[in-house]
Write an enzyme that holds these catalytic residues in place. Structure first.
Site, mmCIF file in Angstrom:
data_model
loop_
_atom_site.group_PDB
_atom_site.id
_atom_site.type_symbol
_atom_site.label_atom_id
_atom_site.label_comp_id
_atom_site.label_asym_id
_atom_site.label_seq_id
_atom_site.Cartn_x
_atom_site.Cartn_y
_atom_site.Cartn_z
ATOM 1 N N HIS A 61 0.913 -1.048 -0.071
ATOM 2 C CA HIS A 61 -0.104 0.173 0.051
ATOM 3 C C HIS A 61 0.779 1.200 0.034
ATOM 4 C CE1 HIS A 61 -3.357 2.701 0.764
ATOM 5 N NE2 HIS A 61 -2.763 3.254 1.767
ATOM 6 N N CYS A 175 -4.566 2.647 -5.102
ATOM 7 C CA CYS A 175 -3.745 3.590 -4.109
ATOM 8 C C CYS A 175 -2.447 3.994 -4.826
ATOM 9 C CB CYS A 175 -3.267 2.940 -2.751
ATOM 10 S SG CYS A 175 -2.281 1.569 -2.749
#
Length: 302
Positions: A61, A175
């Site tokens: 992430h 993301c």
């Protein structure tokens, strides 16, 4: 990825397991003469729940951190799914409703503080550039625009083959793509990035040329195609709304099985359905270098 005029209201049926952006705040207005450090942040997905497990799979992430020289305050900015990843990847099949029901939105979240320990433990916290307060304020305006018009999360990248120069049929929108867009915006505003290696995760499906099938109304509406509607529902039926990451991965493997045995995948992208004639190697999770951007206008500095 198509831009939309506004963000639709979320349906009460869509419930997030974890609150989206619980400590989020408005992006502050910085003093124009401020000097702000920009940090690249990366750590394994769902680390808070599974430790470093997904770090070994390189499912990461990404976020970006800022530190103001004038105030000494730190901030984190990231982009992620409102109702968790499973809901963005698989729809719900609801009783009494023909069309699969999607709980799928992604958005930016901005909050004060950088959790140094989280990003450093299994990941990355590294200075990538320095910008002025004025550049930060321009970026904040862009984030608002990006957030209001780029609203749907898209897990998959779809391309013709693993070859580097292969045709990309569909680009993911998740993301890391937000972070890359942010860096590019800063570069266009004059930020000069350090020469460091930066890698990102992509989940790629491999397919022949996609076939456009239609939208929800044309497939599932009163004049819709009953056979196609049944095939799409059947494809998505093994994939339940996800209560846990383990279930998400069980379903991911079910989908791979489906895809490999039947060479088929139904993709929902920008509110439209596409048929993907799948081909070997079907699916890959890759962690590859994407260089930091170079600005579109001449700039001086670091």
């Amino acid at each position: 990825h198509r831009r939309f005029d506004y963000r639709p209201k979320t349906d009460p049926y869509c419930q997030a397991r974890y609150t989206f952006c619980p400590t989020g705040s408005a992006i502050p207005l910085m003093k124009e003469e401020d000097v702000i450090e920009v940090y690249r942040l990366q750590a394994p997905v769902w680390e808070f729940k599974y430790g470093d497990l997904l770090g070994h799979l390189k499912i990461m992430h990404d976020a970006v951190g800022f530190k103001s020289s004038l105030t000494g305050k730190n901030y984190t900015m990231e982009w992620y799914e409102l109702f968790q990843l499973g809901n963005c990847t698989f729809p719900h099949l609801r009783p009494g409703m023909d069309a699969p029901f999607w709980c799928n939105q992604g958005a930016a979240c901005f909050y004060e503080g950088i959790d140094d320990a989280h990003w450093k433990a299994n990941g990355t916290l590294v200075l990538v550039t320095t910008i002025s307060g004025a550049m930060f304020n321009d970026m904040a305006q862009w984030v608002k625009y990006d957030n209001e018009t780029g609203i749907y999360y898209e897990t998959w990248t779809v391309q013709a083959s693993p070859d580097k120069k292969s045709t990309v049929w569909f680009d993911a929108y998740e993301c890391s793509k937000f972070i890359l867009r942010t860096y590019q915006k800063l570069a266009d505003l004059g930020a000069v990035f350090k020469k460091i290696q930066t890698n990102y995760t992509s989940i790629i499906l491999f397919s022949g040329e996609p076939i456009y099938l239609g939208n929800e109304t044309s497939i599932f509406g009163p004049q819709g195609n009953k056979t196609l509607a049944a095939a799409i529902r059947d494809f998505y039926s093994p994939f339940k709304p996800h209560k846990s990451v383990r279930e998400f991965f069980v379903d991911l493997f079910k989908i791979i099985d489906h895809v490999v045995l039947n060479h088929r995948f139904y993709l929902f992208y920008n509110l439209e359905y596409w048929f993907l004639p799948m081909k070997s190697p079907y699916l890959k999770i890759i962690y590859e270098e994407v260089p930091l951007p170079v600005g579109s206008k001449a700039s001086f500095g670091v």
